[in-house]
Scaffold this active site. Structure first.
Site, PDB file in Angstrom:
ATOM      1  N   ASP A  12       0.817  -1.237   0.000  1.00 52.65           N
ATOM      2  CA  ASP A  12       0.000   0.000   0.000  1.00 52.65           C
ATOM      3  C   ASP A  12       0.839   1.270   0.000  1.00 52.65           C
ATOM      4  O   ASP A  12       0.429   2.291   0.556  1.00 52.65           O
ATOM      5  CB  ASP A  12      -0.959   0.026   1.219  1.00 52.65           C
ATOM      6  CG  ASP A  12      -1.734  -1.260   1.347  1.00 52.65           C
ATOM      7  OD1 ASP A  12      -2.217  -1.749   0.316  1.00 52.65           O
ATOM      8  OD2 ASP A  12      -1.830  -1.799   2.467  1.00 52.65           O
ATOM      9  N   LYS A  15       2.206   2.409  -5.075  1.00 50.11           N
ATOM     10  CA  LYS A  15       2.898   1.943  -6.291  1.00 50.11           C
ATOM     11  C   LYS A  15       2.053   2.176  -7.540  1.00 50.11           C
ATOM     12  O   LYS A  15       2.576   2.462  -8.605  1.00 50.11           O
ATOM     13  CB  LYS A  15       3.214   0.446  -6.190  1.00 50.11           C
ATOM     14  CG  LYS A  15       4.165   0.098  -5.084  1.00 50.11           C
ATOM     15  CD  LYS A  15       4.414  -1.388  -5.023  1.00 50.11           C
ATOM     16  CE  LYS A  15       3.220  -2.214  -4.578  1.00 50.11           C
ATOM     17  NZ  LYS A  15       2.774  -1.993  -3.191  1.00 50.11           N
ATOM     18  N   GLY A  39      -4.112  -4.336  -4.131  1.00 44.17           N
ATOM     19  CA  GLY A  39      -5.098  -3.305  -4.443  1.00 44.17           C
ATOM     20  C   GLY A  39      -4.365  -2.081  -4.937  1.00 44.17           C
ATOM     21  O   GLY A  39      -3.654  -1.442  -4.173  1.00 44.17           O
ATOM     22  N   HIS A  40      -4.463  -1.820  -6.224  1.00 42.36           N
ATOM     23  CA  HIS A  40      -3.774  -0.661  -6.784  1.00 42.36           C
ATOM     24  C   HIS A  40      -4.804   0.380  -7.179  1.00 42.36           C
ATOM     25  O   HIS A  40      -5.728   0.081  -7.926  1.00 42.36           O
ATOM     26  CB  HIS A  40      -2.970  -1.057  -8.034  1.00 42.36           C
ATOM     27  CG  HIS A  40      -1.820  -1.953  -7.726  1.00 42.36           C
ATOM     28  ND1 HIS A  40      -0.961  -2.418  -8.683  1.00 42.36           N
ATOM     29  CD2 HIS A  40      -1.395  -2.456  -6.561  1.00 42.36           C
ATOM     30  CE1 HIS A  40      -0.049  -3.181  -8.106  1.00 42.36           C
ATOM     31  NE2 HIS A  40      -0.297  -3.224  -6.828  1.00 42.36           N
ATOM     32  N   THR A  41      -4.657   1.576  -6.676  1.00 42.10           N
ATOM     33  CA  THR A  41      -5.582   2.635  -7.054  1.00 42.10           C
ATOM     34  C   THR A  41      -4.882   3.575  -8.013  1.00 42.10           C
ATOM     35  O   THR A  41      -3.777   4.044  -7.739  1.00 42.10           O
ATOM     36  CB  THR A  41      -6.031   3.422  -5.802  1.00 42.10           C
ATOM     37  OG1 THR A  41      -6.442   2.475  -4.828  1.00 42.10           O
ATOM     38  CG2 THR A  41      -7.178   4.358  -6.127  1.00 42.10           C
ATOM     39  N   GLN A 224       2.254  -5.921  -3.322  1.00 45.86           N
ATOM     40  CA  GLN A 224       2.549  -5.894  -1.877  1.00 45.86           C
ATOM     41  C   GLN A 224       3.861  -5.149  -1.625  1.00 45.86           C
ATOM     42  O   GLN A 224       4.230  -4.287  -2.408  1.00 45.86           O
ATOM     43  CB  GLN A 224       2.590  -7.308  -1.266  1.00 45.86           C
ATOM     44  CG  GLN A 224       1.244  -7.983  -1.159  1.00 45.86           C
ATOM     45  CD  GLN A 224       0.832  -8.694  -2.420  1.00 45.86           C
ATOM     46  OE1 GLN A 224       1.632  -9.367  -3.039  1.00 45.86           O
ATOM     47  NE2 GLN A 224      -0.410  -8.569  -2.805  1.00 45.86           N
ATOM     48  N   GLY A 413       5.660  12.413  -3.582  1.00 49.77           N
ATOM     49  CA  GLY A 413       4.209  12.546  -3.782  1.00 49.77           C
ATOM     50  C   GLY A 413       3.640  13.564  -2.803  1.00 49.77           C
ATOM     51  O   GLY A 413       3.913  13.506  -1.598  1.00 49.77           O
ATOM     52  N   VAL A 414       2.841  14.505  -3.322  1.00 42.50           N
ATOM     53  CA  VAL A 414       2.247  15.532  -2.447  1.00 42.50           C
ATOM     54  C   VAL A 414       0.720  15.547  -2.538  1.00 42.50           C
ATOM     55  O   VAL A 414       0.079  16.516  -2.122  1.00 42.50           O
ATOM     56  CB  VAL A 414       2.841  16.937  -2.761  1.00 42.50           C
ATOM     57  CG1 VAL A 414       4.288  17.028  -2.309  1.00 42.50           C
ATOM     58  CG2 VAL A 414       2.716  17.280  -4.242  1.00 42.50           C
TER      59      VAL A 414
HETATM   60  P1  IMP Z   1      -2.520 -12.801   1.996  1.00 46.97           P
HETATM   61  O1  IMP Z   1      -1.586 -12.256   0.965  1.00 46.97           O
HETATM   62  O2  IMP Z   1      -3.971 -12.527   1.664  1.00 46.97           O
HETATM   63  O3  IMP Z   1      -2.261 -14.229   2.320  1.00 46.97           O
HETATM   64  O4  IMP Z   1      -2.279 -11.999   3.363  1.00 46.97           O
HETATM   65  C1  IMP Z   1      -1.070 -12.112   4.102  1.00 46.97           C
HETATM   66  C2  IMP Z   1      -0.677 -10.775   4.712  1.00 46.97           C
HETATM   67  O5  IMP Z   1      -0.315  -9.878   3.675  1.00 46.97           O
HETATM   68  C3  IMP Z   1      -1.812 -10.081   5.478  1.00 46.97           C
HETATM   69  O6  IMP Z   1      -1.239  -9.367   6.569  1.00 46.97           O
HETATM   70  C4  IMP Z   1      -2.375  -9.110   4.474  1.00 46.97           C
HETATM   71  O7  IMP Z   1      -3.003  -8.013   5.093  1.00 46.97           O
HETATM   72  C5  IMP Z   1      -1.098  -8.690   3.757  1.00 46.97           C
HETATM   73  N1  IMP Z   1      -1.336  -8.243   2.383  1.00 46.97           N
HETATM   74  C6  IMP Z   1      -1.580  -8.978   1.299  1.00 46.97           C
HETATM   75  N2  IMP Z   1      -1.718  -8.219   0.208  1.00 46.97           N
HETATM   76  C7  IMP Z   1      -1.530  -6.951   0.603  1.00 46.97           C
HETATM   77  C8  IMP Z   1      -1.520  -5.698  -0.080  1.00 46.97           C
HETATM   78  O8  IMP Z   1      -1.671  -5.600  -1.304  1.00 46.97           O
HETATM   79  N3  IMP Z   1      -1.283  -4.618   0.692  1.00 46.97           N
HETATM   80  C9  IMP Z   1      -1.048  -4.700   2.021  1.00 46.97           C
HETATM   81  N4  IMP Z   1      -1.044  -5.845   2.701  1.00 46.97           N
HETATM   82  C10 IMP Z   1      -1.283  -6.959   1.994  1.00 46.97           C
END
Ligand code: IMP
Length: 427
Positions: A12, A15, A39-41, A224, A413-414
């Protein structure tokens, strides 16, 4: 010029925005790890796109998008994204390519993720429940795995699914008392997936080698963040793929010597979703303030993110791990309005102090941050277009991070829009 963008924290980092900016100059964008847990916004003009599986380059009409072998593909999510973009006038036709070797996330993976987390109770990892861990576990286990190539051969897929569902039913029944799943509805769903996705399935490694030979410009998009890397992150509170830049080679078959630039993305503070150690966490008014101002709620799950001060010990480590050549620091504007700002420069573990990120979870859990405290700034940064527009204290903050992490910050980034970024060197 080939570039790789990775997160250096717990995901988060923002990216999506950096990738989108770089995608404009790229012929291909490649997602090489993770799955629909990401999750990419991306915000373009007044349009906001929330993508989970699709490379962020999808919103750039001329850009070819590759989902390579290291990704675990949930066909339902992917089709939803293809349709969602299509409705907004963005067609992926003939520019989306999925590796035949990418593993497929199916309903029983999501069920297993949920059942396992529920059974773990207070010891749960706090996954996104997207079936990521179970799918990668099947990949490593080999015998009960489905790859995209299986969609090309319906008979083979049917036989595989019958075997797998029978195996999983025994397992889930014995371990969790779960009622048996029927294979019929799953086969029907797979038939739909096959009709839509089959034209996209190809040998993406071959495609990438041809693109390299042709001198195309390729952008590799890590999902991630490096602290969630399966091998080098805060295990077991990690995801199930190599989420650092080290995942690039296995994730798409391209060795790092073909990558000219490895850009690490950070926020000006730390966040984490899910369980696990977080030495610089501020479970207090400061953390709440960062969360509200930075809109720190998960794109995939909507969960509030845990927030804390910037951790230079962790980021210096992940920058080394990824061979990071430059850093993009996002959300500098979010820290405005605080009287003072802190950066963790060392950990105290028992009676020793260290600036190296511990590999052992109990050391990390015991670590207390030693902070560098700097004066804050009150000015709104959202209109800043160059470094000279930043208040002295914000510039000092950036310089302190650079000196503690040992890598130059080339983008700042601002604000959430594409235009709200300061470039310290040409793109
Ligand atoms: P999983 O990838 O769903 O198995 O989750 C494992 C850990 O990675 C958990 O703590 C999730 O919250 C974290 N996680 C997985 N994908 C993301 C992401 O895109 N952003 C932030 N945390 C993530």
């Amino acid at each position: 010029m080939n570039c790789c963008v990775v997160g250096l924290q717990w995901g988060d980092e923002g990216k999506g925005k950096v990738v989108d900016i770089l995608a404009e100059k790229s012929d291909l964008v490649v997602r090489y790890n993770g799955g629909a847990n990401a999750g990419h916004t991306v915000i373009i003009g007044d349009q906001k796109y929330a993508l989970h599986l699709m490379p962020s380059g999808a919103v750039r009409p001329g850009c070819r998008c590759i989902i390579s072998n290291g990704v675990v593909v949930d066909p339902a999510v992917l089709i939803e994204e293809i349709n969602g973009l299509d409705k907004r006038g963005i067609s992926l036709k003939e520019r989306l390519f999925i590796s035949e070797n990418a593993h497929v996330v199916l309903d029983y993976h999501k069920l297993e993720d949920r059942l396992r987390e529920e059974a773990l109770g207070k010891n749960k990892i706090g996954t996104t429940a997207r079936g990521i861990g179970p799918c990668y576990a099947d990949k490593v286990g080999r015998s009960y795995a489905v790859r995209m190539a299986d969609f090309r051969d319906p008979q083979r897929l049917k036989e595989k699914l019958e075997t797998i569902v029978s195996y999983k039913n025994k397992l889930f029944g014995a371990l969790y008392g779960a009622p048996p799943m029927q294979v019929g509805p799953l086969l029907e769903k797979c038939q739909t997936y096959r009709t839509i996705l089959e034209p996209c399935i190809t040998n993406t490694t071959e495609m990438l080698y041809k693109a390299i030979d042709a001198g195309d410009s390729i952008l590799f998009e890590g999902a991630q963040g490096a602290l969630l890397d399966l091998d080098h992150g805060t295990f077991p509170f990690v995801t199930s793929s190599n989420a650092s830049a080290l995942g690039l080679g296995p994730g798409c078959g391209v060795p790092s010597r073909h990558v000219d630039r490895i850009l690490g993305v950070v926020k000006s503070y730390m966040t984490r979703v899910g369980a696990g150690p977080f030495p610089a966490e501020q479970d207090n008014e400061i953390g709440n303030r960062i969360r509200e101002k930075g809109h720190e709620y998960g794109t995939t799950t909507g969960r509030p993110r845990r927030c804390g001060w910037f951790d230079a010990v962790a980021v210096a480590y992940t920058a080394r791990l990824g061979g990071i050549t430059e850093i993009a620091m996002m959300h500098l504007d979010t820290l405005a309005g605080l009287d003072e700002v802190k950066i963790c420069r060392a950990y105290r573990i028992g009676n020793r102090e260290t600036t190296f990120f511990p590999g052992d979870l109990s050391d990390l859990t015991a670590a207390e941050c030693v902070y560098e405290t700097l004066p804050g700034w009150q000015e709104d940064l959202s209109e800043a277009g160059e470094m000279a527009d930043l208040p002295d204290n914000a510039r000092r903050y950036l310089e302190t991070v650079e000196s503690l992490v040992g890598v130059p910050i080339t983008m700042v980034g601002v604000g959430p829009k594409r235009s709200q970024i300061i470039y310290r060197k040409p793109l």
